[in-house]
Design an enzyme around this catalytic site. Structure first.
Site, PDB file in Angstrom:
ATOM      1  N   GLY A 204       0.826  -1.207   0.000  1.00 32.72           N
ATOM      2  CA  GLY A 204       0.000   0.000   0.000  1.00 32.72           C
ATOM      3  C   GLY A 204       0.852   1.246   0.000  1.00 32.72           C
ATOM      4  O   GLY A 204       2.067   1.177  -0.213  1.00 32.72           O
ATOM      5  N   ASN A 205       0.232   2.371   0.203  1.00 25.61           N
ATOM      6  CA  ASN A 205       0.989   3.625   0.277  1.00 25.61           C
ATOM      7  C   ASN A 205       0.334   4.552   1.303  1.00 25.61           C
ATOM      8  O   ASN A 205      -0.676   4.199   1.915  1.00 25.61           O
ATOM      9  CB  ASN A 205       1.084   4.277  -1.104  1.00 25.61           C
ATOM     10  CG  ASN A 205      -0.274   4.624  -1.658  1.00 25.61           C
ATOM     11  OD1 ASN A 205      -0.972   5.476  -1.113  1.00 25.61           O
ATOM     12  ND2 ASN A 205      -0.683   3.941  -2.720  1.00 25.61           N
ATOM     13  N   ARG A 206       0.884   5.737   1.453  1.00 25.63           N
ATOM     14  CA  ARG A 206       0.492   6.599   2.578  1.00 25.63           C
ATOM     15  C   ARG A 206      -0.701   7.499   2.280  1.00 25.63           C
ATOM     16  O   ARG A 206      -1.062   8.343   3.095  1.00 25.63           O
ATOM     17  CB  ARG A 206       1.694   7.450   2.994  1.00 25.63           C
ATOM     18  CG  ARG A 206       2.781   6.607   3.665  1.00 25.63           C
ATOM     19  CD  ARG A 206       3.998   7.452   3.980  1.00 25.63           C
ATOM     20  NE  ARG A 206       3.628   8.694   4.602  1.00 25.63           N
ATOM     21  CZ  ARG A 206       4.331   9.824   4.500  1.00 25.63           C
ATOM     22  NH1 ARG A 206       5.426   9.846   3.772  1.00 25.63           N
ATOM     23  NH2 ARG A 206       3.932  10.904   5.112  1.00 25.63           N
ATOM     24  N   SER A 207      -1.341   7.364   1.141  1.00 26.91           N
ATOM     25  CA  SER A 207      -2.464   8.265   0.828  1.00 26.91           C
ATOM     26  C   SER A 207      -3.640   7.997   1.775  1.00 26.91           C
ATOM     27  O   SER A 207      -4.094   6.865   1.920  1.00 26.91           O
ATOM     28  CB  SER A 207      -2.911   8.054  -0.613  1.00 26.91           C
ATOM     29  OG  SER A 207      -4.087   8.782  -0.837  1.00 26.91           O
TER      30      SER A 207
END
Ligand code: PMT
Length: 392
Positions: A204-207
């Protein structure tokens, strides 16, 4: 239905002011955020404390010095709609003639939001040619009216001039604020996709989805028809159609099914996903030397390829400066690219603020200062509406 909508209730001096307390209460029950302003003569009929208890905020009465330097401009820009209830012949006359001698009339001259006027006065005043002239002027200026009705009036009189009932006014406001069929269709993507590795883990990512959700909210507040395809779990206004997704594949499928005039792609879509999805949890004991990755579909590219008339806004979370973002804007063939330098404090993922540079399809840049994501959303929509108007 009015969840999260910002309603400014302007109360002027008539006996029907007592009904405005019910109106404020109905609006609060419907989920609206309500602020109240009173003329001096309204204060002869109802106390500010009543509205403070109902709305949770002290009503303002003066153009000068109560809480801010310029309350009329702040309130006028804050609200999604203004209700003037009751509206006296005097206030109607002032606004029709451009007079801004108190907080209510000054606010009405500043606001760009729809204004709903609920007149209340004796029959003779309502029928007077001057009042009727003023009403016609205001109608042709775009002001909306509800009532008056016929019924009991102050002092035992009976006839035309009675203020509409609070429930009717709430219904009218709901109609004003609901999108109409000719409104622009705005498709927004938000949040970071999650690409599963096994039933427990994902890439995943930090958005957080804050930027995309702020855009969807602001677009809905302006009466656009909004679809939000989101990988984030956050509230939005109830008039937004929400399609929840988790992966890039799901986002592509959801976006493909939505017609739109404008697409604003604020989601941080994963560029890669694990090539193999393990059915069971990968155990530590079995070990894992490496994870093989495959590219995900480019959702933005699919939208750009869809229809030449679609106005497409991409976002770019970059760490290598604006030059790389300009190249990306031209490569991706978007109408606008919103570049955020995610290494800069206060900008990019997760926080409530952002500092962006807009890049157009010729690589021209427009740098905005650090501001809240809500302000970025509002200015971005102003820019898109302006560009669409220029395009014709
Ligand atoms: O959600 P927040 O915490 O508020 O933070 C979001 C943000 C403020 C950083 C947001 O504004 C932002 O920049 N989002 C896009 C980040 C990103 O994915 O940038 P990118 O350079 O990797 O992608 C460029 C564009 O291609 C984006 O419009 C993206 O949606 C799109 N894309 C990328 C990969 C892919 N497989 N498909 C895509 O559609």
């Amino acid at each position: 239905m009015l969840q999260g909508r910002r309603v400014l209730l302007a109360v002027t001096g008539g006996v029907a002011a007592y009904k405005s307390a019910f109106l404020a209460s109905r609006l609060v029950e419907a989920g609206a955020e309500v602020k109240v302003i009173l003329t001096e003569s309204a204060g002869e009929f109802i106390g500010g404390q009543t509205f403070a208890a109902i709305t949770g905020g002290q009503p303002l009465t003066s153009l000068f010095g109560e809480t801010s330097v310029s309350p009329h401009t702040e309130l006028a820009r804050w609200c999604d709609v203004v209700i003037v209830a009751p509206a006296t012949a005097s206030t109607i006359g002032k606004v029709a003639n451009g007079i801004s001698s108190d907080l209510v009339s000054a606010t009405l001259l500043v606001t760009q939001s729809p204004v709903l006027i609920a007149p209340a006065m004796h029959t003779e005043m309502w029928e007077h040619p001057a009042t009727q002239r003023n009403i016609k002027t205001l109608e042709s200026d775009g002001y909306l009216f509800i009532g008056p009705a016929s019924g009991p009036l102050a002092g035992g009189d009976f006839g035309m001039g009675r203020m509409s009932e609070p429930d009717e006014i709430v219904e009218a406001v709901e109609t004003i604020l609901s999108p109409d069929d000719s409104a622009l269709r705005i498709l927004v993507t938000a949040g970071g996709t999650r690409e599963p590795l096994d039933p427990v883990r994902y890439l995943g990512n930090r958005s957080s989805g804050k930027m995309g959700h702020a855009i969807a909210d602001e677009a809905a507040r302006r009466g656009f028809r909004v679809t939000l395809v989101t990988a984030a779990d956050m509230d939005v206004l109830p008039t937004v159609k929400v399609v929840s997704v988790e992966t890039a594949d799901e986002m592509l499928e959801a976006v493909s099914g939505e017609d739109a005039d404008v697409a604003i792609m604020a989601a941080a879509v994963a560029d890669f996903r694990p090539s193999k999805l393990s059915e069971g949890k990968i155990s530590r004991a079995d070990g894992l030397d490496s994870i093989e990755l495959s590219p995900t579909p480019d959702v933005l590219a699919s939208v750009v390829a869809r229809d030449e008339k679609l106005f497409v806004v991409g976002f770019a979370a970059e760490t290598e400066g604006v030059e790389r973002a300009i190249e990306k804007a031209l490569e991706k063939k978007v109408d606008l690219l919103v570049y955020n330098d995610v290494t800069e404090p206060g900008s990019g993922f997760e926080g409530d603020t952002n500092r962006v540079v807009l890049i157009d399809n010729e690589g021209q840049t427009d740098s905005w200062p650090l501001m809240s994501k809500k302000e970025v959303a509002s200015l971005l929509l102003d820019r898109i509406v302006g560009d669409l108007a220029t395009r014709g």
